[in-house]
Design an enzyme around this catalytic site. Structure first.
Site, PDB file in Angstrom:
ATOM      1  N   ARG A 237     -22.713 -58.525  63.001  1.00  0.00           N
ATOM      2  CA  ARG A 237     -22.695 -59.986  62.899  1.00  0.00           C
ATOM      3  C   ARG A 237     -21.506 -60.487  63.706  1.00  0.00           C
ATOM      4  O   ARG A 237     -20.436 -59.862  63.720  1.00  0.00           O
ATOM      5  CB  ARG A 237     -22.558 -60.418  61.428  1.00  0.00           C
ATOM      6  CG  ARG A 237     -23.857 -60.263  60.612  1.00  0.00           C
ATOM      7  CD  ARG A 237     -24.898 -61.276  61.018  1.00  0.00           C
ATOM      8  NE  ARG A 237     -26.075 -61.245  60.159  1.00  0.00           N
ATOM      9  CZ  ARG A 237     -27.146 -60.483  60.394  1.00  0.00           C
ATOM     10  NH1 ARG A 237     -27.162 -59.674  61.439  1.00  0.00           N
ATOM     11  NH2 ARG A 237     -28.195 -60.542  59.589  1.00  0.00           N
ATOM     12  N   GLU A 266     -24.674 -68.886  66.976  1.00  0.00           N
ATOM     13  CA  GLU A 266     -25.930 -68.491  67.602  1.00  0.00           C
ATOM     14  C   GLU A 266     -26.910 -69.652  67.511  1.00  0.00           C
ATOM     15  O   GLU A 266     -27.024 -70.281  66.471  1.00  0.00           O
ATOM     16  CB  GLU A 266     -26.503 -67.243  66.903  1.00  0.00           C
ATOM     17  CG  GLU A 266     -25.645 -66.020  67.050  1.00  0.00           C
ATOM     18  CD  GLU A 266     -26.263 -64.778  66.411  1.00  0.00           C
ATOM     19  OE1 GLU A 266     -27.427 -64.834  65.965  1.00  0.00           O
ATOM     20  OE2 GLU A 266     -25.575 -63.761  66.356  1.00  0.00           O
ATOM     21  N   HIS A 285     -29.362 -61.716  70.081  1.00  0.00           N
ATOM     22  CA  HIS A 285     -29.652 -61.196  68.747  1.00  0.00           C
ATOM     23  C   HIS A 285     -31.034 -60.524  68.731  1.00  0.00           C
ATOM     24  O   HIS A 285     -31.936 -60.908  67.983  1.00  0.00           O
ATOM     25  CB  HIS A 285     -29.574 -62.303  67.699  1.00  0.00           C
ATOM     26  CG  HIS A 285     -29.341 -61.781  66.317  1.00  0.00           C
ATOM     27  ND1 HIS A 285     -28.605 -62.450  65.375  1.00  0.00           N
ATOM     28  CD2 HIS A 285     -29.770 -60.647  65.714  1.00  0.00           C
ATOM     29  CE1 HIS A 285     -28.596 -61.763  64.242  1.00  0.00           C
ATOM     30  NE2 HIS A 285     -29.298 -60.662  64.417  1.00  0.00           N
TER      31      HIS A 285
HETATM   32  C1  8YV Z   1     -32.608 -60.718  62.612  1.00  0.00           C
HETATM   33  C2  8YV Z   1     -31.019 -59.104  61.754  1.00  0.00           C
HETATM   34  O1  8YV Z   1     -31.673 -61.511  62.000  1.00  0.00           O
HETATM   35  O2  8YV Z   1     -32.252 -57.966  60.129  1.00  0.00           O
HETATM   36  C3  8YV Z   1     -31.187 -58.553  60.384  1.00  0.00           C
HETATM   37  O3  8YV Z   1     -30.238 -58.685  59.589  1.00  0.00           O
HETATM   38  O4  8YV Z   1     -29.948 -59.442  62.148  1.00  0.00           O
HETATM   39  C4  8YV Z   1     -32.163 -59.261  62.681  1.00  0.00           C
HETATM   40  O5  8YV Z   1     -33.140 -58.376  62.349  1.00  0.00           O
HETATM   41  C5  8YV Z   1     -33.802 -60.878  61.784  1.00  0.00           C
HETATM   42  O6  8YV Z   1     -34.721 -59.986  62.233  1.00  0.00           O
HETATM   43  C6  8YV Z   1     -34.350 -62.302  61.934  1.00  0.00           C
HETATM   44  O7  8YV Z   1     -35.663 -62.325  61.486  1.00  0.00           O
END
Ligand code: 8YV
Length: 325
Positions: A237, A266, A285
């Site tokens: 993150r 983001e 991301h």
């Molecule tokens: C995306 C992620 O945020 O799974 C998580 O924690 O950071 C990523 O996979 C997620 O897939 C958004 O749908």
């Protein structure tokens, strides 16, 4: 009487059909102002929520007095006020495991792309600037045999260690809450205190969740412990890092380069100083963003939600304290 489910993430046709079979479904097409207004209007009647990438705080969830379950299409749960959800007996679920390998692939994509300057040099070719054989000014750094440092040895960290050990012959160092003997046995990984890992690793990779404890874990002091040849990778993150300190470390060549899939804000603002640095590879991301994995995550989330609404314990329950209410 079917229960009411509010979706704030689009699902495939088969999954939509499955949800419609079991629930009254309201779909929020986009998390823009009109979509958020539609979400607020739907919350008073909602029994279930399914989606991702939206902060669900007390102010919003107070609008949902009938809410029984929230199914996140993510493994990270930093978008949720878990104490609030647990206090209200609302079951929160996530989608671990199904995204582990894909996210670790993303981590290695960033390791390779950053070390070998793939994006920068591919852009040079595309711009018609490849006029002669590449020389030292365009050389990258080796990955094979270099020391891989992993901060956060959970599922994704373990998958990254597997790739480094078996795929690239990399000695693996790791830092985590507690020693992981199975990782040490399988991959020859060695536990290090955080500052020792930062000093000894050639690649420093963040794979840990965002919590009150990890927020801004990596700042100016930590970057100063790394070396001028160290490459920093973040697939966890953005807020685990002091981004201004990262920019400074990159500008001053305190570290060599960074491969980043997550950011403090983001989408990353176009005027971010990170985007003016040629020793940065920035991706939007995409950790789990493959067709196969996102469908598997969504299916997992639907399974979790329908189980919860049927009075069963979801497979991936994040807050077991809510179940005992
Ligand atoms: C995306 C992620 O945020 O799974 C998580 O924690 O950071 C990523 O996979 C997620 O897939 C958004 O749908």
């Amino acid at each position: 009487m079917k229960k009411s489910v509010v979706l704030y993430k689009k699902l495939s046709a088969p999954l939509m059909a499955r949800l419609h079979e079991h629930a009254e479904v309201t779909l929020i097409d986009a998390l823009d102002p009109p979509g958020l207004a539609k979400l607020r209007d739907a919350l008073p009647g909602a029994h279930g929520l399914l989606g991702a990438s939206l902060r669900l705080d007390a102010a919003l969830l107070d609008l949902a007095p009938q809410l029984e379950a929230v199914a996140s299409v993510s493994v990270g749960v930093d978008n949720y006020d878990i104490e609030y959800l647990t206090r209200r007996g609302i079951l929160l679920s996530n989608t671990p495991d199904v995204l582990t390998e894909t996210t670790a692939d993303t981590g290695f994509a960033l390791i390779l792309a950053t070390a070998r300057r793939v994006v920068e040099l591919a852009d040079m070719v595309r711009a018609g600037q490849w006029h002669k054989n590449i020389g030292p000014a365009h050389f990258g750094s080796d990955v094979h045999g270099k020391t891989l440092g992993i901060i956060g040895m959970g599922r994704i960290g373990e998958a990254l260690a597997q790739r480094g050990h078996f795929g690239f012959g990399m000695p693996v160092l790791y830092h985590s809450h507690s020693p992981k003997p199975q990782v040490e046995e399988r991959f020859g990984a060695q536990y290090r205190r955080l500052n020792d890992l930062l000093q000894q690793a050639d690649f420093v990779c963040l794979t840990l969740p965002l919590t009150a404890e990890t927020e801004r874990l990596i700042g100016a002091q930590e970057f100063a412990l790394m070396g001028p040849e160290t490459i920093f990778i973040n697939i966890s993150r953005g807020k685990v890092v002091d981004e201004a300190a990262l920019v400074e470390a990159l500008q001053q060549r305190t570290i060599r380069a960074a491969g980043l899939d997550v950011f403090e804000r983001e989408p990353l603002p176009h005027d971010s100083p990170l985007l003016r640095l040629n020793n940065v590879v920035a991706t939007p991301h995409i950790g789990s963003a493959t067709h196969e994995t996102r469908e598997a995550m969504a299916e997992c989330a639907v399974d979790n939600l329908l189980a919860a609404l049927a009075g069963q314990k979801p497979k991936n329950l994040v807050n077991p304290g809510a179940w005992m209410q």
